[in-house]
Design an enzyme around this catalytic site. Structure first.
Site, short mmCIF file in Angstrom:
data_model
loop_
_atom_site.label_atom_id
_atom_site.label_comp_id
_atom_site.label_asym_id
_atom_site.label_seq_id
_atom_site.Cartn_x
_atom_site.Cartn_y
_atom_site.Cartn_z
N TYR A 153 33.64 47.62 34.11
CA TYR A 153 34.53 47.18 35.21
C TYR A 153 34.61 48.28 36.27
O TYR A 153 34.49 48.00 37.47
CB TYR A 153 35.94 46.84 34.67
CG TYR A 153 36.88 46.44 35.79
CD1 TYR A 153 36.67 45.25 36.51
CD2 TYR A 153 37.96 47.24 36.15
CE1 TYR A 153 37.52 44.88 37.54
CE2 TYR A 153 38.82 46.87 37.18
CZ TYR A 153 38.59 45.70 37.88
OH TYR A 153 39.42 45.33 38.93
N SER B 171 39.32 48.66 43.89
CA SER B 171 40.33 48.96 42.86
C SER B 171 40.44 50.47 42.74
O SER B 171 39.49 51.20 43.09
CB SER B 171 39.87 48.38 41.52
OG SER B 171 40.68 48.85 40.46
P1 NDP Z 1 43.54 36.91 39.12
O1 NDP Z 1 42.90 36.72 37.78
O2 NDP Z 1 44.95 36.50 39.29
O3 NDP Z 1 42.64 36.22 40.26
C1 NDP Z 1 41.24 36.32 40.25
C2 NDP Z 1 40.69 35.33 41.25
O4 NDP Z 1 39.28 35.49 41.34
C3 NDP Z 1 40.98 33.90 40.87
O5 NDP Z 1 41.35 33.18 42.03
C4 NDP Z 1 39.65 33.41 40.34
O6 NDP Z 1 39.50 32.03 40.66
C5 NDP Z 1 38.65 34.23 41.18
N1 NDP Z 1 37.39 34.39 40.49
C6 NDP Z 1 37.13 35.14 39.40
N2 NDP Z 1 35.85 35.02 39.03
C7 NDP Z 1 35.28 34.15 39.91
C8 NDP Z 1 33.99 33.59 40.04
N3 NDP Z 1 33.00 33.90 39.20
N4 NDP Z 1 33.75 32.73 41.06
C9 NDP Z 1 34.73 32.40 41.92
N5 NDP Z 1 35.97 32.90 41.86
C10 NDP Z 1 36.25 33.75 40.86
O7 NDP Z 1 43.39 38.48 39.43
P2 NDP Z 1 43.77 39.37 40.73
O8 NDP Z 1 44.39 38.57 41.77
O9 NDP Z 1 44.49 40.54 40.21
O10 NDP Z 1 42.32 39.86 41.15
C11 NDP Z 1 41.79 39.71 42.46
C12 NDP Z 1 40.92 40.91 42.77
O11 NDP Z 1 41.71 42.09 42.76
C13 NDP Z 1 39.78 41.14 41.79
O12 NDP Z 1 38.62 41.52 42.50
C14 NDP Z 1 40.29 42.32 40.93
O13 NDP Z 1 39.25 43.06 40.38
C15 NDP Z 1 41.06 43.08 42.00
N6 NDP Z 1 42.06 44.02 41.50
C16 NDP Z 1 43.07 43.60 40.67
C17 NDP Z 1 44.01 44.52 40.21
C18 NDP Z 1 45.09 44.15 39.25
O14 NDP Z 1 45.66 45.06 38.61
N7 NDP Z 1 45.45 42.89 39.11
C19 NDP Z 1 43.97 45.91 40.65
C20 NDP Z 1 42.86 46.25 41.50
C21 NDP Z 1 41.95 45.32 41.92
P3 NDP Z 1 38.91 30.90 39.70
O15 NDP Z 1 39.16 31.33 38.29
O16 NDP Z 1 39.66 29.66 40.10
O17 NDP Z 1 37.48 30.85 40.08
C1 8X3 Z 2 42.57 46.71 38.21
C2 8X3 Z 2 43.33 47.95 37.91
O1 8X3 Z 2 43.58 49.85 36.21
O2 8X3 Z 2 43.36 47.59 35.34
O3 8X3 Z 2 41.45 46.96 38.97
O4 8X3 Z 2 41.47 48.72 36.29
S1 8X3 Z 2 42.90 48.54 36.36
#
Ligand code: NDP
Ligand code: 8X3
Length: 251
Positions: A152, A139
């Protein structure tokens, strides 16, 4: 050329789900992981006329469940060419002194230790074959710390340190390791962070945030480079975002 298989964690939503859809377009077989079985089932149904799909339901924080799930892979899905360590979330947005211990555990155990467990289960086969590609979803929060982002941000800084360590240690085996680091992406991320609170709806208002599909296309670009090219670290923001706290919003 042999058809590849990718294992994607966090495939039930957001970036992971979009990546599964993108990979299917490019004829990559899929192992889709997450906790929400019904979502995995419906994505499998959606994609299985394009590619072979297998689902694994487990919590990345549960060490035994991770190894058991990966050991359970049927023969046709056992060889994983590409691992997308994507599962993760932010939980809460609080000053360090007000932080909730359960939120801290969820972030450190899921975003960091979960990524380590899944990698630990899959690295031996990549080492044996002397090939493979691991992409860790970091991220912008892994590159800078913003107010109330403390734990985080720490978890995502750790993801980047682990990525660098993996790249060094797996270098002798020809395994590619890299990180894709997005800024604000409009997914269920904020719903989870704010525990369904209405505040989550405001996060992506007033500007065009990145979409999960934007990141999925970038991930496909990263994994489709020639054998001698490894994209080690990639940072991507929406045009409206300059860093974690500078976002041009029109309200
Ligand atoms: P979502 O909440 O849409 O998706 C998160 C996914 O992670 C879900 O499929 C969830 O599946 C899975 N997950 C979370 N915790 C667990 C767990 N303990 N065990 C298994 N699966 C898990 O968020 P994003 O798609 O945005 O996030 C995906 C990645 O991208 C993350 O690592 C996040 O930190 C990163 N990210 C996101 C950003 C944003 O702004 N959205 C920016 C930068 C990075 P389920 O609940 O079914 O288990
Ligand atoms: C997700 C982006 O700016 O919400 O990793 O941390 S931010």
């Amino acid at each position: 050329m042999k058809q590849k298989t990718a294992l994607i964690t966090g495939a039930t939503s957001g970036i992971g789900k979009a990546t599964a859809i993108e990979f299917a377009k490019h004829n990559i077989n899929l192992v889709l992981c997450g906790r929400r079985q019904e979502r995995l089932d419906s994505l499998k149904k959606q994609l299985e006329d394009q590619v072979a799909v297998h689902t694994l339901t487990f919590d990345v924080r549960n060490r035994e469940a991770v190894f058991k799930a990966i050991e359970s892979l049927p023969e046709t899905f056992k060889t994983i060419d590409v691992l997308i360590n994507n599962a993760g979330n932010a939980h809460g947005l609080d000053t360090i002194q007000e932080g909730n211990l359960d939120d801290w555990d969820a972030m450190m155990d899921g975003n960091v230790k979960g990524l380590l467990y899944v990698s630990k289960a899959l690295m031996p086969q990549m080492i044996e074959r002397q090939s493979g590609h691991i992409i860790n979803i970091g991220s912008s929060a892994g590159k800078e710390v913003y107010p109330k982002g403390n734990v985080y941000c720490a978890s995502k800084h750790a993801v980047l340190a682990v990525t660098e360590g993996m790249r060094i240690d797996l270098n002798p085996y020809g395994i590619k390791v890299g990180a894709v680091n997005p800024g604000l992406v409009e997914t269920e991320f904020s719903k989870v962070r704010f525990k369904g609170d209405a505040i989550a709806d405001g996060v992506y208002k007033g500007f065009k945030a990145l979409q999960a599909e934007d990141i999925a296309e970038i991930i496909y670009f990263v994994i489709s480079r020639p054998l001698h090219v490894n994209i080690a670290d990639l940072l991507v923001f929406p045009t409206a975002q300059a860093n974690s706290v500078t976002v041009k919003k029109e309200l």
